[in-house]
Design a protein around this motif. Sequence first.
Motif, PDB file in Angstrom:
ATOM      1  N   GLU A  76       0.806  -1.220   0.000  1.00 26.32           N
ATOM      2  CA  GLU A  76       0.000   0.000   0.000  1.00 26.32           C
ATOM      3  C   GLU A  76       0.835   1.265   0.000  1.00 26.32           C
ATOM      4  N   ASP A  77       1.988   1.252   0.650  1.00 27.84           N
ATOM      5  CA  ASP A  77       2.803   2.464   0.752  1.00 27.84           C
ATOM      6  C   ASP A  77       3.951   2.480  -0.254  1.00 27.84           C
ATOM      7  N   LYS A  78       3.925   1.535  -1.208  1.00 28.50           N
ATOM      8  CA  LYS A  78       5.004   1.468  -2.185  1.00 28.50           C
ATOM      9  C   LYS A  78       4.413   1.524  -3.591  1.00 28.50           C
ATOM     10  N   ASN A  79       5.017   2.305  -4.464  1.00 28.53           N
ATOM     11  CA  ASN A  79       4.526   2.371  -5.841  1.00 28.53           C
ATOM     12  C   ASN A  79       5.651   2.609  -6.844  1.00 28.53           C
ATOM     13  N   VAL A  80       6.860   2.189  -6.471  1.00 26.56           N
ATOM     14  CA  VAL A  80       8.003   2.478  -7.342  1.00 26.56           C
ATOM     15  C   VAL A  80       8.304   1.328  -8.304  1.00 26.56           C
ATOM     16  N   VAL A  81       7.735   0.139  -8.051  1.00 26.30           N
ATOM     17  CA  VAL A  81       8.009  -1.009  -8.907  1.00 26.30           C
ATOM     18  C   VAL A  81       7.081  -0.963 -10.115  1.00 26.30           C
ATOM     19  N   THR A  82       7.650  -1.097 -11.306  1.00 25.15           N
ATOM     20  CA  THR A  82       6.879  -1.120 -12.544  1.00 25.15           C
ATOM     21  C   THR A  82       7.313  -2.312 -13.375  1.00 25.15           C
ATOM     22  N   THR A  83       6.504  -2.649 -14.362  1.00 24.63           N
ATOM     23  CA  THR A  83       6.892  -3.746 -15.249  1.00 24.63           C
ATOM     24  C   THR A  83       8.175  -3.416 -15.994  1.00 24.63           C
ATOM     25  N   GLU A  84       8.355  -2.130 -16.329  1.00 18.09           N
ATOM     26  CA  GLU A  84       9.571  -1.728 -17.046  1.00 18.09           C
ATOM     27  C   GLU A  84      10.812  -1.971 -16.191  1.00 18.09           C
ATOM     28  N   SER A  85      10.738  -1.628 -14.897  1.00 18.05           N
ATOM     29  CA  SER A  85      11.902  -1.820 -14.027  1.00 18.05           C
ATOM     30  C   SER A  85      12.200  -3.301 -13.826  1.00 18.05           C
ATOM     31  N   LEU A  86      11.158  -4.130 -13.758  1.00 17.22           N
ATOM     32  CA  LEU A  86      11.385  -5.565 -13.603  1.00 17.22           C
ATOM     33  C   LEU A  86      11.941  -6.182 -14.882  1.00 17.22           C
TER      34      LEU A  86
END
Length: 727
Positions: A182-192
């Motif tokens: 809930e408090d994290k939103n920095v991971v994206t499909t592009e970064s993975l």
Amino acid sequence: MLLLIIMLTSFMYFFVQFSIDRNVMNLDDYLTTQKQEDFRFQLKDSADIKQALKGLETQLVTEERSIKKVKEENKTYFLLNESRRLNLPYIVEGRLPEQANEIAVLPQFLQQNKLLVGDSWVIGATSFTISGSMYLPDYLTFVPFGEVQQNYAGTTFVLVLPEAYDSLKGQESQYYAATLREDKNVVTTESLRADSTFSYVASASEIDSDTELQKALESNKGLAQSFLIVLGLISLFIFYMFFKRFMALHKQDFGCFMALGFTRRQIAFVMAKFTLGIAITGCLLGMGLGYLGSNVLMGMLESTYSFPYFERGIYFGSVVNGILIPVGGALLITLCAVFPFMKQETHDLLNISISAQPRPIKGVLRAANRVVNRLPEKYRLSFRVALRKWNNLILSACAILLTTLLFILSYSLYQSSGAVVDTQMSGIEYTYDITYPQSQNDIENTRSSRMYYLQQPVQLAQKNGGVISAQMLGLDSSGSLFTLLDTHHNRLEIDNLRGVIVSRSFSWLYGIEKGDSLNLILNRQTVKVMVQAISQNGDANTIYTSKANLAGWMNTDSSLHTGEFSNEINTSTNVKVVTTADKRAALESSAVSNRSSAVINQIIGIVMGFLLIYLILLLNFQDSTRDMRILRLLGYKSAEISRLLIDVYRPLLVLLYIITLPVAVFITEQILRILSLQTGDYMPLNLNIWLLIFPLALILLQYMLVMRIFKRKLRRESRDDNLSGLL
């Protein structure tokens, strides 16, 4: 007619909207409650799995998912263990398994096979008790991981305990489901994807089984708005034509009312009140019929998607839009038609005078008259009478354009299902499409019975900065179980291929032609390639090349493969197998919605064409009332009057059809391209000589039916005039 056109507009809007609003809200609540995944990913075998998961744990909630495909003679089962953190099963009836001899299945499987909770069912050699039925929030559509879409009659997900899962043999796939903390939103499909640890990454929006229902509801919402706007504009045009002609025909009557002391405001108020009554009544009737008719769409949704909370319902804002826009528009257009007459002085209204035509209109009429003079003599009078009324001429063109467009569109939608099956099944000589979780070495002495390939996800960079996700398939040039075909159904050779081949569907969807250069993002690198051919077959989202080319672009050994086409089944437990029968069934199943849309378009085309042609003849009939009375006094019979003044549009309709046909074809092609891009389905334009003849035949048939109504009306008025003369 005004009531019918408003009712039709309202009906088509509410017919779709009633199946959307409540389901959008229910779906959001369902996915939140059942904790649907945000991502799926797989790790490479060489990766340190524990270390990789530990690094993600601070930002993602992850859970391992294993699916085992157990295939029997006429049934296929996809075994799953119960999820504990994400993608929580929703219990429809009964309960989830608590013992090793218990299973839970999809409710559609129970219904199709006439089973009940508590019945016994055998999988393999083991007898299980069906403890309950359930839905899975990560499989709203029945597309198991790495598989094509399945049918509910012979296939189901099966929730089992670990002991039962391990005891049954089948082909197993594993991946990880993940959701953002809930408090994290920095991971994206592009970064993975940029991390070499991952072999596969996809967000929920890229996974059909996760978001296909949301996309369908959004698409239906756009369809409802399109119905409201397009049919609403046609309705407003008809209202404007009616009131403008009504005011012109009764100009002296309104002058008399004003001479008797009625004010302009009072007269305008009567017109507005009449319009409000017609529009509100039509909208309410349309909403009621739309509510009843929405059962059709609800049934289609329930048969296609695994979701427990389908129900009809509508937001207050949607009701306001569906009523306020048609009613407000009709009222506004009525006042726009009435006010120019109300601004005139009383003596101007009482004085009948023919207003001079503007110079541009005079020039057009003179030019049209010169053209008419060159026509055969029997058509000259009809064209002259019809060309006097430009409003009717424009309305005729609109009626023909709309009817033709909807029929070409419906035919193309209906035929697209067959086109998709033909393009994706042509050139196939294998029975099994086998893919491996990791690259395998080619075996030289098996090339006669197998065709190896390399497969790699790619992204196509577009000029506008966007990207198109696709698959690249590198085919072994020594194999013959799958052949790419040219326009003459000859084999396209790939052994000396230096660029790529794209399928006709891929080319049509994205406007790619032979000789174009493509910028592909492949294995985190950009590769520039040239399109060397367009194949008539192949998957819509796949770019083809030779295995040697793809291996070079991936910087891997050309003797490796990730899959193979074969006529021999591979019974290994760590591979995925898709049969050609499964693929064909999935393609045919996805065609149902296109056929339903085709039927809806045909119905709209018939109804709108009939109403517009009726309006054309009605306006012409009203305009010709005075002329008809004069001809009766001169001794003309009803049939002769009809031929001279009423039945004048038949040859003009044929001419307008020829003129508007290219426009209808162009608009239809653009609509199909937009729909294809939105849905990912291949919907090509389909034309043949019979399709080009049929809309014209239908238009002329509608014209003949409407003419019968007006001929009876003309005979009745003739009898009334004769009776008046005798009295």
